[in-house]
Design an enzyme around this catalytic site. Structure first.
Site, short mmCIF file in Angstrom:
data_model
loop_
_atom_site.label_atom_id
_atom_site.label_comp_id
_atom_site.label_asym_id
_atom_site.label_seq_id
_atom_site.Cartn_x
_atom_site.Cartn_y
_atom_site.Cartn_z
N ALA A 183 -1.12 9.77 1.23
CA ALA A 183 -1.21 9.91 2.62
C ALA A 183 -0.05 9.17 3.36
CB ALA A 183 -2.53 9.38 3.06
N THR A 210 -4.05 6.07 -5.43
CA THR A 210 -3.09 7.03 -5.41
C THR A 210 -3.36 7.97 -4.16
OG1 THR A 210 -3.58 7.06 -7.75
CG2 THR A 210 -2.14 9.13 -6.83
N HIS A 211 -4.45 8.50 -3.68
CA HIS A 211 -5.14 9.16 -2.53
C HIS A 211 -4.21 8.46 -1.34
CE1 HIS A 211 -7.32 11.52 0.11
NE2 HIS A 211 -7.94 10.47 0.75
N VAL A 212 -4.41 7.19 -1.23
CA VAL A 212 -3.97 6.71 0.13
C VAL A 212 -2.32 6.57 -0.01
CG1 VAL A 212 -3.91 4.42 1.35
CG2 VAL A 212 -6.15 5.22 0.34
N VAL A 218 -7.73 6.00 -8.37
CA VAL A 218 -7.68 7.67 -7.80
C VAL A 218 -7.47 7.30 -6.41
CG1 VAL A 218 -8.72 9.61 -7.33
CG2 VAL A 218 -8.91 8.76 -9.73
#
Ligand code: HEM
Ligand code: SF4
Ligand code: SF4
Ligand code: SF4
Lengths: 241, 313
Positions: free
Chosen positions: A191, A186-188, A183
């Site tokens: 961004a 994916t988050h990084v 997760v």
């Protein structure tokens, strides 16, 4: 629930618009940013130290912390920092991450999301459905990680659980860690991919164009909100809530 | 009478096994030696033990450990459990035999079983903290141990203990340092009744057979050898008068195996886990390569200016 109160959720304290060329929008307060970066640092340190125990091929990562003994001693403490730090983020952001009707539509058009056809997506508030999913899955995973982590923290808590419970906890902890790291990737990536996002968390502000393109509902609400410092009927009502 | 291990010679000797004889090494891949050394074993004949604890004392003395002096709580176990300073412990059970109505006093010498398939070694994340020699001895190497306690979860017999002093794991070494120079384990040497004997695994099995025949002739119909196949057999074996119910001997597991939870954690989770994280990273990379960055356009900025301009007017 009327749509009126609904919209109030999409704006956080400190969010405001500064007209100009370009328009600038305050997205994160200093406190929120510090909170975020403490969480991020501890998550990365946890992932690195945890992975060094996860697979023999990754044991070399323990050198970053001063060896295996140091990893064993320090990893759970960083976990405690992460938990409280994330709790701070949770309390700040949970309202803004409540699921809204447009989130389903947004998610159904994931193909347009991935191909950057943002103009075909519904207008969303401060967070889109993807961000909300990251938020809620991280919230759940961190609760699972701290719970299972305490069970396997033998230095202080060995006496409180049976060996069989600790076996389960290790299995659960390692699976939850894999999911949390995925997760996080994916988050990084999101961004990095969506330009102009990182400055929101580094400097606290984004451009008006960024807000218009990705979080138009949020921008509209901010613009509709009376400028800061001018008390109006509207402002008083929000403050009273 | 089993011929006792001879007394040592006074001259220096080179060790009979070492690094080159490793069959397994935790968190590492080793090529097992082409030729395996003769497997050794310790045989503990529970029916012969008188509970004198000479073996415990010998263990403490040889390994130079210092178990804490504890309170007497009215039981014979002393100390109350295995610790990082007490590698072997006599466990006492008062068992009423339902068939004979006799009270039987079962005394089992607990300690590491030196499993052929050691769960502790499988669970250990630190390279070289646990090793298995080709003669069957499983040994902990303290300078490589990180004190995580995974071995405790891996062991089907609840044996390893973490020292609160140096934060590394301890257990019976089978006196690997003595065996390396042709000696027997300290406990076997000290036992006054020969309840503990040491030799090759074959010799020990044969010796056990004789003991079991003897026990059967005295009315212990279920006497037998405890060499559990679920862990590939062990290099510490018991002769039990009631081998059909090992659990009456202070919870000796009946058919122990490495827990399936540990197998899942150390098996499929590792491969699937690395794959999932790898796929997440590679997908991100490829997505960027194919689609390029997602940028805000001039029109977006102008739209925002129009929107805010409306307000300020
Ligand atoms: C939130 C509080 C957390 C606590 C209290 C905690 C505690 C622990 C403990 C006690 C261990 C056993 C090794 C050791 O003693 O160091 C461990 C292992 C591990 N932790 Fe955590 N941890 C936490 C969070 C995390 C997070 C957020 C991640 C990853 C993002 C993570 C990843 C791992 C991994 C991969 C392992 C190795 C598991 C294995 O060997 O299969 N942990 N953790
Ligand atoms: S505590 Fe046990 S599992 Fe952990 S490193 Fe030491 S020997 Fe290996
Ligand atoms: S009894 Fe436990 S500590 Fe001893 S070799 Fe077997 S698994 Fe390892
Ligand atoms: S020394 Fe022999 S008889 Fe005495 S307690 Fe140990 S095993 Fe039993």
């Amino acid at each position: 629930m009327s749509t009126d109160t609904d919209t109030d959720y999409d704006v956080a304290k400190g969010d405001s618009v500064h007209p100009g060329k370009p328009v600038m929008v305050d997205r994160y307060t200093g406190g929120a940013r510090i909170n975020h970066w403490i969480t991020a640092t501890s998550l990365v340190l946890l992932a690195l130290s945890g992975l060094s125990l996860f697979h023999p091929r990754l044991f070399f990562l323990s050198a970053l912390f001063g060896g295996g003994q140091a990893v064993r001693a320090i990893h759970p403490w960083i976990g405690v920092i992460l938990f409280f730090s994330f709790l701070g983020l949770f309390l700040r952001f949970w309202k803004l991450n409540l699921w809204k009707r447009e989130d389903g539509t947004w998610l159904a058009r994931v193909r347009d999301v991935l191909t950057a056809h943002d103009e075909r997506l519904p207008e969303v508030g401060k967070y889109n459905a993807g961000q909300k999913l990251v938020f809620w899955s991280m919230s759940i995973l961190i609760i699972v990680l701290i719970t299972s982590g305490l069970v396997i923290w033998d230095q202080y808590f060995a006496a409180y659980t049976t060996i069989e419970q600790k076996r389960w906890a290790l299995l659960v902890h390692s699976i939850a860690a894999i999911l949390a790291i995925s997760v996080w990737i994916t988050h990084v990536y999101a961004a990095i991919w969506v330009k102009g996002t990182i400055r929101g968390m580094v400097r606290g502000s984004v451009t008006g164009g960024w807000a218009w393109r990705y979080h138009r509902k949020w921008l509209r609400e901010l613009v509709a909100k009376p400028p800061a410092g001018v008390p109006t009927e509207d402002k008083k009502r929000t403050a009273a809530e | 009478m089993f011929p006792p291990v001879p007394n040592p010679t006074t001259g220096p000797q080179s060790p009979k096994f070492g690094e080159k004889d490793l069959m397994r090494r935790s968190a590492s891949t080793v090529r097992p030696p082409a030729e395996r050394q003769t497997e050794v074993a310790k045989l503990i004949d529970v029916s012969k033990c008188i509970g004198c604890k000479a073996c415990q004392s010998a263990c403490i003395e040889w390994n130079d450990t210092h178990p804490e002096i504890e309170e007497n709580t009215g039981v014979f176990e002393n100390p109350h459990d295995l610790t990082s300073e007490m590698f072997t412990l006599m466990r006492f059970t008062e068992w009423e035999n339902p068939e004979t109505d006799n009270l039987e006093w079962l005394i089992r010498k607990d300690g590491c079983m030196h499993c052929e398939d050691p769960g502790c070694l499988k669970a250990c994340p630190a390279p070289g903290a646990i090793v298995q020699y080709s003669n069957g001895i499983v040994d902990f190497v303290h300078e490589n141990c990180i004190g995580c306690g995974y071995c405790i979860k891996g062991c089907p017999f609840n044996i390893p203990r973490i020292s609160p002093v140096d934060h590394t794991a301890y257990k019976c070494t089978l006196c690997s340092d003595r065996i390396a120079v042709g000696q027997g384990p300290a406990c076997a040497k000290a036992c006054p009744t020969q309840a503990i004997v040491f030799g090759t695994k074959e010799e020990m099995k044969k010796h056990a057979e004789g003991r079991i025949t003897d026990l059967k002739s005295r009315g212990f119909a279920n006497a037998g050898l405890y060499d559990p196949p679920g862990v590939g057999g062990t290099h510490v074996m018991y002769v039990l008068h009631h081998a059909d119910k090992p659990e009456i001997y202070a919870g000796l597991p009946n058919n122990p195996t490495i827990s399936p939870i540990v197998e899942a954690w150390k098996g499929v989770t590792k491969y699937a886990g690395l794959a999932v994280m790898g796929v997440a990273a590679v997908t991100g990379f490829l997505h960027y390569m194919v689609n390029g960055p997602n940028r805000v356009s001039e029109e977006d900025e102008e739209a925002a200016e129009r929107l805010t301009g409306d307000r300020s007017s």
